[in-house]
Design a protein around this motif. Structure first.
Motif, PDB file in Angstrom:
ATOM      1  N   THR A   1      -1.179  -0.228  -4.318  1.00 47.77           N
ATOM      2  CA  THR A   1      -2.302   0.593  -4.118  1.00 47.77           C
ATOM      3  C   THR A   1      -1.694   2.271  -3.955  1.00 47.77           C
ATOM      4  OG1 THR A   1      -2.712   0.447  -1.940  1.00 47.77           O
ATOM      5  CG2 THR A   1      -3.500  -1.343  -3.072  1.00 47.77           C
ATOM      6  N   SER A   2      -2.078   3.100  -3.571  1.00 47.77           N
ATOM      7  CA  SER A   2      -2.398   3.718  -3.452  1.00 47.77           C
ATOM      8  C   SER A   2      -3.360   4.903  -3.015  1.00 47.77           C
ATOM      9  CB  SER A   2      -1.367   5.027  -4.925  1.00 47.77           C
ATOM     10  OG  SER A   2      -1.362   6.788  -4.203  1.00 47.77           O
ATOM     11  N   THR A   3      -3.548   5.798  -2.418  1.00 52.14           N
ATOM     12  CA  THR A   3      -4.858   6.367  -2.686  1.00 52.14           C
ATOM     13  C   THR A   3      -5.465   6.297  -3.725  1.00 52.14           C
ATOM     14  OG1 THR A   3      -3.576   8.717  -1.274  1.00 52.14           O
ATOM     15  CG2 THR A   3      -4.807   6.808   0.162  1.00 52.14           C
ATOM     16  N   SER A   4      -4.742   7.940  -4.340  1.00 50.07           N
ATOM     17  CA  SER A   4      -5.096   7.969  -5.711  1.00 50.07           C
ATOM     18  C   SER A   4      -3.664   7.649  -6.695  1.00 50.07           C
ATOM     19  CB  SER A   4      -4.975   9.486  -5.553  1.00 50.07           C
ATOM     20  OG  SER A   4      -5.499  10.432  -6.329  1.00 50.07           O
TER      21      SER A   4
ATOM     22  N   THR B   1       1.029  -0.718   0.137  1.00 53.41           N
ATOM     23  CA  THR B   1       0.024  -0.304   0.389  1.00 53.41           C
ATOM     24  C   THR B   1       0.686   1.367   0.185  1.00 53.41           C
ATOM     25  OG1 THR B   1       0.302  -0.079   2.568  1.00 53.41           O
ATOM     26  CG2 THR B   1      -1.742  -0.732   1.626  1.00 53.41           C
ATOM     27  N   GLY B   2       0.511   2.442  -0.467  1.00 54.38           N
ATOM     28  CA  GLY B   2       0.846   3.274  -0.502  1.00 54.38           C
ATOM     29  C   GLY B   2       1.781   3.962  -1.438  1.00 54.38           C
ATOM     30  N   VAL B   3       2.225   3.285  -2.627  1.00 53.99           N
ATOM     31  CA  VAL B   3       2.521   3.735  -3.736  1.00 53.99           C
ATOM     32  C   VAL B   3       3.037   4.689  -3.767  1.00 53.99           C
ATOM     33  CG1 VAL B   3       3.026   1.102  -4.497  1.00 53.99           C
ATOM     34  CG2 VAL B   3       1.553   2.362  -4.931  1.00 53.99           C
ATOM     35  N   GLY B   4       2.522   5.468  -3.728  1.00 49.80           N
ATOM     36  CA  GLY B   4       2.650   7.262  -4.278  1.00 49.80           C
ATOM     37  C   GLY B   4       3.423   7.339  -3.425  1.00 49.80           C
ATOM     38  N   GLY B   5       4.255   7.116  -2.334  1.00 52.72           N
ATOM     39  CA  GLY B   5       4.754   7.655  -1.696  1.00 52.72           C
ATOM     40  C   GLY B   5       6.219   7.935  -1.735  1.00 52.72           C
ATOM     41  N   GLY B   6       6.679   8.535  -1.278  1.00 49.88           N
ATOM     42  CA  GLY B   6       8.671   8.328  -0.949  1.00 49.88           C
ATOM     43  C   GLY B   6       9.140   6.720  -1.277  1.00 49.88           C
ATOM     44  N   ILE B   7       9.052   6.294   0.468  1.00 49.76           N
ATOM     45  CA  ILE B   7       8.750   4.778   0.674  1.00 49.76           C
ATOM     46  C   ILE B   7       8.190   4.192   0.136  1.00 49.76           C
ATOM     47  CG2 ILE B   7       8.488   3.217   2.223  1.00 49.76           C
ATOM     48  CD1 ILE B   7      10.381   5.143   4.153  1.00 49.76           C
TER      49      ILE B   7
ATOM     50  N   GLN C   1      -3.780   9.878  13.964  1.00 51.34           N
ATOM     51  CA  GLN C   1      -5.021   8.874  13.585  1.00 51.34           C
ATOM     52  C   GLN C   1      -4.193   7.619  12.936  1.00 51.34           C
ATOM     53  OE1 GLN C   1      -7.107  10.808  11.213  1.00 51.34           O
ATOM     54  NE2 GLN C   1      -7.397  13.159  12.526  1.00 51.34           N
ATOM     55  N   ARG C   2      -2.875   7.710  13.717  1.00 52.76           N
ATOM     56  CA  ARG C   2      -1.982   6.889  12.981  1.00 52.76           C
ATOM     57  C   ARG C   2      -2.412   5.536  13.418  1.00 52.76           C
ATOM     58  NH1 ARG C   2       3.467   9.370  12.148  1.00 52.76           N
ATOM     59  NH2 ARG C   2       3.596   9.400  13.348  1.00 52.76           N
ATOM     60  N   PRO C   3      -2.656   5.380  14.861  1.00 53.15           N
ATOM     61  CA  PRO C   3      -3.040   3.823  15.222  1.00 53.15           C
ATOM     62  C   PRO C   3      -4.570   3.526  14.983  1.00 53.15           C
ATOM     63  CG  PRO C   3      -2.167   5.286  16.855  1.00 53.15           C
ATOM     64  CD  PRO C   3      -1.650   5.842  15.793  1.00 53.15           C
TER      65      PRO C   3
ATOM     66  N   ASN D   1      -7.628   3.096   0.863  1.00 52.99           N
ATOM     67  CA  ASN D   1      -7.583   4.502   1.734  1.00 52.99           C
ATOM     68  C   ASN D   1      -7.027   3.050   2.968  1.00 52.99           C
ATOM     69  OD1 ASN D   1      -7.818   6.621   3.431  1.00 52.99           O
ATOM     70  ND2 ASN D   1      -7.964   7.342   1.731  1.00 52.99           N
ATOM     71  N   TYR D   2      -6.222   3.570   4.003  1.00 54.68           N
ATOM     72  CA  TYR D   2      -6.826   3.372   5.291  1.00 54.68           C
ATOM     73  C   TYR D   2      -7.732   3.433   6.031  1.00 54.68           C
ATOM     74  CZ  TYR D   2      -1.575   2.742   4.380  1.00 54.68           C
ATOM     75  OH  TYR D   2      -0.316   2.152   3.788  1.00 54.68           O
ATOM     76  N   ASP D   3      -8.144   4.743   5.941  1.00 53.15           N
ATOM     77  CA  ASP D   3      -9.394   4.819   6.850  1.00 53.15           C
ATOM     78  C   ASP D   3     -10.314   5.105   5.934  1.00 53.15           C
ATOM     79  OD1 ASP D   3      -7.948   6.726   8.053  1.00 53.15           O
ATOM     80  OD2 ASP D   3      -7.544   8.501   6.354  1.00 53.15           O
TER      81      ASP D   3
ATOM     82  N   SER E   1      -4.475   8.780  -9.516  1.00 53.37           N
ATOM     83  CA  SER E   1      -3.662  10.006 -10.555  1.00 53.37           C
ATOM     84  C   SER E   1      -2.288  11.140  -9.573  1.00 53.37           C
ATOM     85  CB  SER E   1      -4.931  10.215 -10.740  1.00 53.37           C
ATOM     86  OG  SER E   1      -5.484  11.209  -9.670  1.00 53.37           O
ATOM     87  N   LYS E   2      -2.521  11.204  -9.051  1.00 59.36           N
ATOM     88  CA  LYS E   2      -1.092  11.554  -8.736  1.00 59.36           C
ATOM     89  C   LYS E   2      -0.268  10.958  -8.740  1.00 59.36           C
ATOM     90  CE  LYS E   2      -0.492  10.334  -4.128  1.00 59.36           C
ATOM     91  NZ  LYS E   2      -0.737  10.267  -2.357  1.00 59.36           N
ATOM     92  N   LEU E   3       0.106  10.030  -8.939  1.00 63.31           N
ATOM     93  CA  LEU E   3       1.329   9.138  -9.391  1.00 63.31           C
ATOM     94  C   LEU E   3       1.928  10.349 -10.611  1.00 63.31           C
ATOM     95  CD1 LEU E   3       0.525   5.694  -8.396  1.00 63.31           C
ATOM     96  CD2 LEU E   3       1.970   7.102  -7.234  1.00 63.31           C
TER      97      LEU E   3
ATOM     98  N   SER F   1       3.186   4.636   7.935  1.00 64.13           N
ATOM     99  CA  SER F   1       2.643   5.174   8.694  1.00 64.13           C
ATOM    100  C   SER F   1       2.810   6.365   7.830  1.00 64.13           C
ATOM    101  CB  SER F   1       3.905   5.594   9.358  1.00 64.13           C
ATOM    102  OG  SER F   1       4.794   6.365   9.153  1.00 64.13           O
ATOM    103  N   THR F   2       1.249   7.387   7.870  1.00 59.38           N
ATOM    104  CA  THR F   2       1.006   8.336   7.550  1.00 59.38           C
ATOM    105  C   THR F   2       0.992   8.950   7.437  1.00 59.38           C
ATOM    106  OG1 THR F   2      -0.931   8.454   7.898  1.00 59.38           O
ATOM    107  CG2 THR F   2      -0.929   7.154   6.581  1.00 59.38           C
ATOM    108  N   TRP F   3       1.284  10.857   7.489  1.00 64.16           N
ATOM    109  CA  TRP F   3       1.561  11.706   7.730  1.00 64.16           C
ATOM    110  C   TRP F   3       0.304  11.970   8.905  1.00 64.16           C
ATOM    111  CZ3 TRP F   3       5.798  14.640   8.472  1.00 64.16           C
ATOM    112  CH2 TRP F   3       7.082  14.650   6.920  1.00 64.16           C
TER     113      TRP F   3
END
Ligand SMILES: NC(=O)c1ccc[n+]([C@@H]2O[C@H](COP(=O)([O-])OP(=O)(O)OC[C@H]3O[C@@H](n4cnc5c(N)ncnc54)[C@H](OP(=O)(O)O)[C@@H]3O)[C@@H](O)[C@H]2O)c1
Length: 325
Positions: free
Chosen positions: A34-37, A7-13, A87-89, A60-62, A39-41, A81-83
């Motif tokens: 997966t990514s939350t979006s 998950t989170g392939v749109g981020g740096g890590i 709310q991360r736990p 999306n984790y939410d 279209s931003k990739l 972990s997100t920003w």
């Protein structure tokens, strides 16, 4: 055919982990990214992965329903972990619940240095999280959830990134009157390249570490912030001052200029730095309190490559280094 969900392939890590996992994959490994979006990739990224047989989806984790859909039939799931400080736990709980329901066997997580203060001994596990430094608090809670889940797990505890100094902190020096206002008190920290953290995450996902193990992810050497500062300025020619302040002095200076205490609801629009006050202070505290002194061999062990030193890593940020007007 093992199935791995990243998950989170749109981020740096996440982006680095994705490419590295594909690089080291076995021929019959199956991946879902997966990514939350999507279209931003960057253009072509998704098509490039799809051409390698990767299934790409939004999650999306939410949104537990979105997780359930992509976790189906997975052997291992990796989450980042997100920003969303505080709310991360809850996000982690959603991931863990969806993973258990989908029959996932193993879960991987990007934790943070200091999470051991609440996890690595019986005494630590009894510790009130509020007594732990600010930044590791969410990670302590998340690691506790992971360990209690009954799933197998792999955890990496990343040191602070070298990249923060070059790309975040340096962007505030001109605003601060050509000064790095700093609270590390000359202590050394083995800052790590974000790229190495991403590669480790890819390696954990595909099972390069035994289950139920935790690795501390560090750079190759412990350095002071002043050394980083002097090096960057030697490259750019920037004339500036390194100022060592107490936490209170630093907090007061930034609060007077409107830096928020709240990462989520705060207004950062007129500020050069998107870190809230507790985050900013804690970055320095983690170094000053000696939490980043140790150098480990985890990067090399898990990726077969020595960790990047800051000079090598900083080459990609040179255009961001401040310069005198
Ligand atoms: N060790 C350090 O020095 C340091 C410094 C800064 C941050 N961090 C922490 O390390 C994390 C990873 O670092 P990074 O540099 O990769 O951060 P980043 O580039 O800002 O990426 C943020 C990550 O969070 C994911 N994300 C955010 N909200 C999400 C949600 N609701 N559901 C699913 N995924 C979500 C993003 O996924 P998509 O983009 O695919 O949506 C992305 O992977 C950060 O999020 C932060 O918690 C550590």
């Amino acid at each position: 055919m093992p199935k791995f969900v990243l998950t989170g392939v749109g981020g740096g890590i996440g982006g680095i982990a994705a490419d590295y996992a594909l690089e080291i994959a076995k021929p019959d490994d199956k991946f879902v990214f997966t990514s939350t979006s999507l279209s931003k990739l960057p253009a072509g990224k998704v098509d490039g992965w799809k051409a390698k047989g990767v299934e790409v989806a939004e999650a999306n984790y939410d949104d537990p329903a979105s997780l359930a859909k992509v976790f189906e039939g997975a052997d291992a799931v990796a989450f980042i972990s997100t920003w969303a400080l505080g709310q991360r736990p809850k996000q982690a709980a959603n991931v863990i619940e969806a993973a258990k329901t989908a029959g996932v066997k193993r879960i991987c997580y990007t934790s943070f240095i200091g999470a051991g203060l609440g996890n690595d001994s019986e005494e630590a596990r009894q510790r009130d999280v509020a007594t732990i430094p600010f930044l590791p608090q969410d990670h302590v809670k998340t690691e506790r959830l992971i360990r209690a889940s009954g799933l197998d797990w792999n955890i990496q505890r990343d040191y602070l990134y070298q990249d923060n100094c070059a790309a975040f902190f340096s962007q505030s020096w001109k605003y601060c009157g050509d000064r790095w206002l700093n609270n590390t008190h000359g202590k050394r920290g083995a800052y790590v390249a974000r790229e190495d953290c991403g590669r480790v995450f890819g390696a954990l996902l595909v099972g390069r570490a035994p289950p139920n193990t935790c690795y501390t992810i560090t750079g190759p050497e412990a350095v002071t912030d002043r050394e980083l500062f002097d090096y960057m300025n030697s490259v750019s020619g920037y004339k500036a001052e390194f100022v060592d302040w107490t936490d209170d002095e630093l907090a007061t200076w930034w609060r007077e200029r409107g830096l928020p205490d709240d990462a989520i609801n705060g207004d950062f629009s007129k500020l050069p730095m998107k870190l809230c006050i507790p985050d900013l202070l804690c970055c320095g505290q983690m170094v000053a309190e000696g939490h980043m002194e140790e150098v480990t061999d985890a990067v090399e062990k898990l990726t077969g490559r020595k960790p990047l030193g800051f000079k090598e890593n900083f080459t990609k940020y040179e255009q961001l280094f401040p310069r005198n007007d």
